[in-house]
Write an enzyme that holds these catalytic residues in place. Structure first.
Site, PDB file in Angstrom:
ATOM      1  N   ASN A   1      14.602 -47.481   4.711  1.00  0.00           N
ATOM      2  CA  ASN A   1      15.256 -48.551   3.960  1.00  0.00           C
ATOM      3  C   ASN A   1      14.288 -49.724   3.840  1.00  0.00           C
ATOM      4  O   ASN A   1      13.387 -49.873   4.659  1.00  0.00           O
ATOM      5  CB  ASN A   1      16.527 -49.015   4.682  1.00  0.00           C
TER       6      ASN A   1
ATOM      7  N   HIS B   1      14.317 -53.950   3.521  1.00  0.00           N
ATOM      8  CA  HIS B   1      15.191 -55.113   3.674  1.00  0.00           C
ATOM      9  C   HIS B   1      14.376 -56.368   3.372  1.00  0.00           C
ATOM     10  O   HIS B   1      13.238 -56.495   3.838  1.00  0.00           O
ATOM     11  CB  HIS B   1      15.740 -55.161   5.104  1.00  0.00           C
TER      12      HIS B   1
ATOM     13  N   GLU C   1       7.641 -56.372  -1.759  1.00  0.00           N
ATOM     14  CA  GLU C   1       8.371 -55.105  -1.667  1.00  0.00           C
ATOM     15  C   GLU C   1       7.753 -54.066  -2.593  1.00  0.00           C
ATOM     16  O   GLU C   1       7.504 -52.927  -2.207  1.00  0.00           O
ATOM     17  CB  GLU C   1       9.846 -55.316  -2.008  1.00  0.00           C
TER      18      GLU C   1
ATOM     19  N   ILE D   1      25.218 -45.604   5.680  1.00  0.00           N
ATOM     20  CA  ILE D   1      24.957 -44.166   5.735  1.00  0.00           C
ATOM     21  C   ILE D   1      25.722 -43.570   6.916  1.00  0.00           C
ATOM     22  O   ILE D   1      25.561 -44.012   8.056  1.00  0.00           O
ATOM     23  CB  ILE D   1      23.432 -43.920   5.907  1.00  0.00           C
TER      24      ILE D   1
ATOM     25  N   LEU E   1      23.795 -50.315  -0.982  1.00  0.00           N
ATOM     26  CA  LEU E   1      24.692 -51.216  -0.247  1.00  0.00           C
ATOM     27  C   LEU E   1      25.729 -50.535   0.638  1.00  0.00           C
ATOM     28  O   LEU E   1      26.469 -51.207   1.343  1.00  0.00           O
ATOM     29  CB  LEU E   1      25.396 -52.164  -1.239  1.00  0.00           C
TER      30      LEU E   1
ATOM     31  N   GLY F   1      17.319 -51.701  -9.365  1.00  0.00           N
ATOM     32  CA  GLY F   1      16.386 -50.604  -9.104  1.00  0.00           C
ATOM     33  C   GLY F   1      14.931 -50.919  -9.363  1.00  0.00           C
ATOM     34  O   GLY F   1      14.158 -50.025  -9.685  1.00  0.00           O
ATOM     35  N   SER F   2      14.526 -52.192  -9.159  1.00  0.00           N
ATOM     36  CA  SER F   2      13.098 -52.467  -9.382  1.00  0.00           C
ATOM     37  C   SER F   2      12.247 -51.789  -8.310  1.00  0.00           C
ATOM     38  O   SER F   2      11.141 -51.315  -8.597  1.00  0.00           O
ATOM     39  CB  SER F   2      12.821 -53.973  -9.456  1.00  0.00           C
ATOM     40  N   ASN F   3      12.752 -51.714  -7.089  1.00  0.00           N
ATOM     41  CA  ASN F   3      11.997 -50.980  -6.053  1.00  0.00           C
ATOM     42  C   ASN F   3      11.982 -49.485  -6.348  1.00  0.00           C
ATOM     43  O   ASN F   3      10.963 -48.821  -6.153  1.00  0.00           O
ATOM     44  CB  ASN F   3      12.595 -51.235  -4.670  1.00  0.00           C
TER      45      ASN F   3
ATOM     46  N   ASP G   1      20.633 -52.017   9.387  1.00  0.00           N
ATOM     47  CA  ASP G   1      19.382 -52.754   9.625  1.00  0.00           C
ATOM     48  C   ASP G   1      18.856 -52.675  11.057  1.00  0.00           C
ATOM     49  O   ASP G   1      18.162 -53.578  11.517  1.00  0.00           O
ATOM     50  CB  ASP G   1      19.550 -54.244   9.247  1.00  0.00           C
TER      51      ASP G   1
HETATM   52  C1  GRF Z   1      15.566 -55.579  -2.493  1.00  0.00           C
HETATM   53  O1  GRF Z   1      15.336 -56.916  -2.179  1.00  0.00           O
HETATM   54  C2  GRF Z   1      15.661 -54.752  -1.238  1.00  0.00           C
HETATM   55  O2  GRF Z   1      14.904 -55.241  -0.181  1.00  0.00           O
HETATM   56  C3  GRF Z   1      17.111 -54.856  -0.872  1.00  0.00           C
HETATM   57  O3  GRF Z   1      17.788 -54.865  -2.109  1.00  0.00           O
HETATM   58  C4  GRF Z   1      16.941 -55.392  -3.120  1.00  0.00           C
HETATM   59  C5  GRF Z   1      16.949 -54.387  -4.224  1.00  0.00           C
HETATM   60  O4  GRF Z   1      16.320 -54.853  -5.360  1.00  0.00           O
HETATM   61  N1  GRF Z   1      17.515 -53.820   0.049  1.00  0.00           N
HETATM   62  P1  GRF Z   1      16.020 -53.872  -6.554  1.00  0.00           P
HETATM   63  O5  GRF Z   1      17.335 -53.251  -7.000  1.00  0.00           O
HETATM   64  O6  GRF Z   1      15.052 -52.836  -6.054  1.00  0.00           O
HETATM   65  O7  GRF Z   1      15.420 -54.741  -7.611  1.00  0.00           O
END
Ligand code: GRF
Length: 192
Positions: free
Chosen positions: A100, A102, A172, A86, A83, A11-13, A143
């Site tokens: 999303n 990617h 990202e 949907i 993952l 969940g870093s994003n 995708d």
């Molecule tokens: C990211 O690289 C995103 O592009 C992909 O999954 C990864 C998730 O990373 N869909 P995080 O959990 O947000 O660190």
């Protein structure tokens, strides 16, 4: 605008999105959901003071999650390392309101099985000169929704898939919050 984030991993994003939106007037993260009960993203939501839920793949397929999001009046859904596919009813309920991210320059290195390090390994093994990230709308095909934004980096001097991953992740974190908030805020403008 009320936003839900769905994520399966660390969940870093999601954390970057929550951090940015906490300072963005008009965009509120109201729920973080994960299909993995131990996912790091649930802890990140707790740290950010955002409600979180765990749901099963059956909840997603059978409409339980959709109902929950409707109950809490979610306007936009942001996938951030989510993952599961949907379902079509979910896509229709949030038409052009699901994004999303990617970690490659789609359509290259997308599709089934192309997630996480699998993507970066494939990019490295193909000796690509550039890679990057793609933000796209979500439809029922993995995708394949309309591309909104791509950020690019030169990877020709990088020496491992791990290095590519780390550089792409920085992109990202930089762009997903900015691009998503711009789209979300723009969607408030009434259609003329
Ligand atoms: C990211 O690289 C995103 O592009 C992909 O999954 C990864 C998730 O990373 N869909 P995080 O959990 O947000 O660190």
């Amino acid at each position: 605008m009320r936003v839900a984030i769905l994520a399966s991993g660390s969940g870093s994003n999601a954390a970057a999105l929550m951090h940015c939106f906490s300072a963005t007037e008009g965009v509120d993260v109201v729920l973080v959901g994960s299909n993995r009960s131990g996912a790091g993203v649930l802890e990140k939501a707790q740290q950010a003071g955002v409600s979180s839920i765990h749901f099963t793949s059956d909840d997603l397929a059978g409409g339980v999650l959709l109902k929950k999001l409707k109950t809490v009046n979610v306007d936009w859904v942001l996938l951030a390392g989510f993952l599961l596919q949907i379902p079509i009813e979910f896509c229709r309920a949030f038409e052009n309101k699901i994004l999303n991210i990617h970690p490659s320059l789609l359509p290259k290195f997308g599709g089934k099985g192309m997630y996480g390090m699998n993507v970066h390994r494939a990019v490295f093994e193909a000796a690509e000169k550039e890679s990057g990230m793609t933000i796209h709308y979500v439809n029922e095909c993995f995708d394949e929704g309309e591309i909104v934004f791509q950020g690019r980096i030169d990877v020709s001097q990088l020496t491992s898939a791990e290095e590519i991953s780390s550089e792409v992740l920085k992109l990202e974190h930089e762009y997903y919050p900015r691009v998503a908030s711009a789209l979300i805020l723009d969607s408030k403008t009434p259609v003329k």
